[in-house]
Write a protein that holds these residues in place. Structure first.
Motif, PDB file in Angstrom:
ATOM      1  N   SER A 186       0.814  -1.210   0.000  1.00 25.96           N
ATOM      2  CA  SER A 186       0.000   0.000   0.000  1.00 25.96           C
ATOM      3  C   SER A 186       0.849   1.261   0.000  1.00 25.96           C
ATOM      4  O   SER A 186       0.386   2.333  -0.403  1.00 25.96           O
ATOM      5  CB  SER A 186      -0.934   0.010   1.215  1.00 25.96           C
ATOM      6  OG  SER A 186      -0.187  -0.030   2.429  1.00 25.96           O
ATOM      7  N   ASN A 187       2.108   1.154   0.423  1.00 21.21           N
ATOM      8  CA  ASN A 187       3.010   2.309   0.444  1.00 21.21           C
ATOM      9  C   ASN A 187       3.670   2.576  -0.907  1.00 21.21           C
ATOM     10  O   ASN A 187       4.483   3.487  -1.023  1.00 21.21           O
ATOM     11  CB  ASN A 187       4.091   2.119   1.510  1.00 21.21           C
ATOM     12  CG  ASN A 187       3.531   2.147   2.906  1.00 21.21           C
ATOM     13  OD1 ASN A 187       2.776   3.040   3.264  1.00 21.21           O
ATOM     14  ND2 ASN A 187       3.890   1.150   3.704  1.00 21.21           N
ATOM     15  N   TYR A 188       3.357   1.774  -1.923  1.00 20.80           N
ATOM     16  CA  TYR A 188       3.932   1.968  -3.252  1.00 20.80           C
ATOM     17  C   TYR A 188       3.083   2.896  -4.121  1.00 20.80           C
ATOM     18  O   TYR A 188       3.369   3.081  -5.289  1.00 20.80           O
ATOM     19  CB  TYR A 188       4.044   0.630  -3.985  1.00 20.80           C
ATOM     20  CG  TYR A 188       5.051  -0.348  -3.428  1.00 20.80           C
ATOM     21  CD1 TYR A 188       5.983   0.028  -2.472  1.00 20.80           C
ATOM     22  CD2 TYR A 188       5.063  -1.663  -3.874  1.00 20.80           C
ATOM     23  CE1 TYR A 188       6.895  -0.889  -1.966  1.00 20.80           C
ATOM     24  CE2 TYR A 188       5.985  -2.585  -3.388  1.00 20.80           C
ATOM     25  CZ  TYR A 188       6.887  -2.195  -2.432  1.00 20.80           C
ATOM     26  OH  TYR A 188       7.795  -3.097  -1.949  1.00 20.80           O
ATOM     27  N   GLY A 189       2.026   3.459  -3.598  1.00 25.21           N
ATOM     28  CA  GLY A 189       0.982   4.069  -4.396  1.00 25.21           C
ATOM     29  C   GLY A 189       1.362   5.167  -5.371  1.00 25.21           C
ATOM     30  O   GLY A 189       1.993   6.167  -5.006  1.00 25.21           O
ATOM     31  N   ILE A 190       0.963   4.986  -6.633  1.00 23.68           N
ATOM     32  CA  ILE A 190       1.030   6.005  -7.669  1.00 23.68           C
ATOM     33  C   ILE A 190      -0.328   6.043  -8.365  1.00 23.68           C
ATOM     34  O   ILE A 190      -0.876   4.995  -8.711  1.00 23.68           O
ATOM     35  CB  ILE A 190       2.114   5.695  -8.719  1.00 23.68           C
ATOM     36  CG1 ILE A 190       3.496   5.595  -8.072  1.00 23.68           C
ATOM     37  CG2 ILE A 190       2.133   6.771  -9.805  1.00 23.68           C
ATOM     38  CD1 ILE A 190       4.583   5.225  -9.061  1.00 23.68           C
ATOM     39  N   ASP A 191      -0.858   7.235  -8.567  1.00 19.21           N
ATOM     40  CA  ASP A 191      -2.086   7.378  -9.345  1.00 19.21           C
ATOM     41  C   ASP A 191      -1.736   7.726 -10.781  1.00 19.21           C
ATOM     42  O   ASP A 191      -0.895   8.595 -11.024  1.00 19.21           O
ATOM     43  CB  ASP A 191      -2.971   8.489  -8.770  1.00 19.21           C
ATOM     44  CG  ASP A 191      -3.619   8.103  -7.450  1.00 19.21           C
ATOM     45  OD1 ASP A 191      -3.515   6.926  -7.057  1.00 19.21           O
ATOM     46  OD2 ASP A 191      -4.221   8.987  -6.814  1.00 19.21           O
ATOM     47  N   PHE A 192      -2.362   7.047 -11.723  1.00 21.54           N
ATOM     48  CA  PHE A 192      -2.219   7.372 -13.136  1.00 21.54           C
ATOM     49  C   PHE A 192      -3.366   8.319 -13.504  1.00 21.54           C
ATOM     50  O   PHE A 192      -4.499   7.893 -13.715  1.00 21.54           O
ATOM     51  CB  PHE A 192      -2.282   6.106 -13.993  1.00 21.54           C
ATOM     52  CG  PHE A 192      -1.049   5.243 -13.922  1.00 21.54           C
ATOM     53  CD1 PHE A 192       0.018   5.566 -13.097  1.00 21.54           C
ATOM     54  CD2 PHE A 192      -0.948   4.095 -14.692  1.00 21.54           C
ATOM     55  CE1 PHE A 192       1.154   4.766 -13.036  1.00 21.54           C
ATOM     56  CE2 PHE A 192       0.191   3.287 -14.645  1.00 21.54           C
ATOM     57  CZ  PHE A 192       1.239   3.630 -13.809  1.00 21.54           C
TER      58      PHE A 192
END
Length: 223
Positions: A186-192
């Motif tokens: 969950s700490n890898y989050g990137i929004d496209f």
């Protein structure tokens, strides 16, 4: 082989011992200055060198990193005959570094194309998110790396894509310079986003958003 539509060129160069700067210069045919170059000598054991003008304020490009390593960005030594270094490129030509012997170089050159690809840098901003806009498209694959210091992610080349992570936040990743299996956190989050990407504040210790550090990104959209 060159595709001006996709902003991508592949070149196989043959160097001779003591080649002059003029003999190390070739026309790339991309229709504009490349944003990023990757170079590899296929005839010996050597690193993958990657160079981008976004990492250097000079008109030429002498700063770069290694695609197969977590070493921080450094200034390539143009006098090192063993390294196939690259220090100057513009709207029409690319000039290689010193040669030191007869060998081949494979060159991969990328130019940002509106609606298809984007290249650039951003500065980590923890505890806030980082929003990068201006792509003109929603990306399908993003590659990110810290280029000026070792961050919590160990300066890894991180790949996030829309196939492994089908919705925001995209939290499954691979690494170019490691042989690890794919991982989800969950700490890898990137929004496209429709016009770029948003880097989550929670990625500070995971190679994407340590405050004050510089990161480079490569973003691509599938046809």
């Amino acid at each position: 082989t060159v595709s001006t539509t996709n902003g991508f060129g592949i070149y196989r160069l043959n160097y001779t011992a003591g080649a002059t700067a003029a003999n190390r210069t070739f026309k790339h045919g991309l229709g504009g200055a490349p944003n990023l170059i990757i170079v590899k000598r296929p005839d010996t054991t050597e690193d993958w060198y990657i160079s981008s003008k976004t990492w250097s304020a000079s008109s030429g490009c002498t700063s770069g990193a290694y695609l197969n390593s977590q070493n921080s960005q450094s200034r390539f030594d143009n006098t090192d005959a063993a390294e196939c270094t690259w220090n100057t490129y513009d709207s029409t030509t690319i000039r290689g570094g010193s040669t030191g012997g007869v060998h081949e170089c494979d060159v991969y050159a990328f130019r940002a194309i509106s609606g298809k690809s984007a290249f650039g840098v951003y500065t980590g901003n923890t505890p806030s998110t980082v929003e990068i806009t201006g792509f003109g498209f929603r990306p399908d694959m993003v590659i990110i790396r810290c280029t000026d210091s070792t961050d919590g992610g160990g300066n890894a080349w991180t790949i996030v894509d829309s196939v492994r992570s089908t919705s925001d936040p995209r939290n499954e990743r691979l690494w170019i310079n490691y042989d690890y299996e794919a991982a989800t956190n969950s700490n890898y989050g990137i929004d496209f986003d429709t016009d770029g990407i948003t880097i989550s504040a929670s990625t500070a210790s995971y190679g994407l958003n340590s405050s004050g550090l510089q990161y480079t990104y490569l973003a691509f959209k599938m046809d």
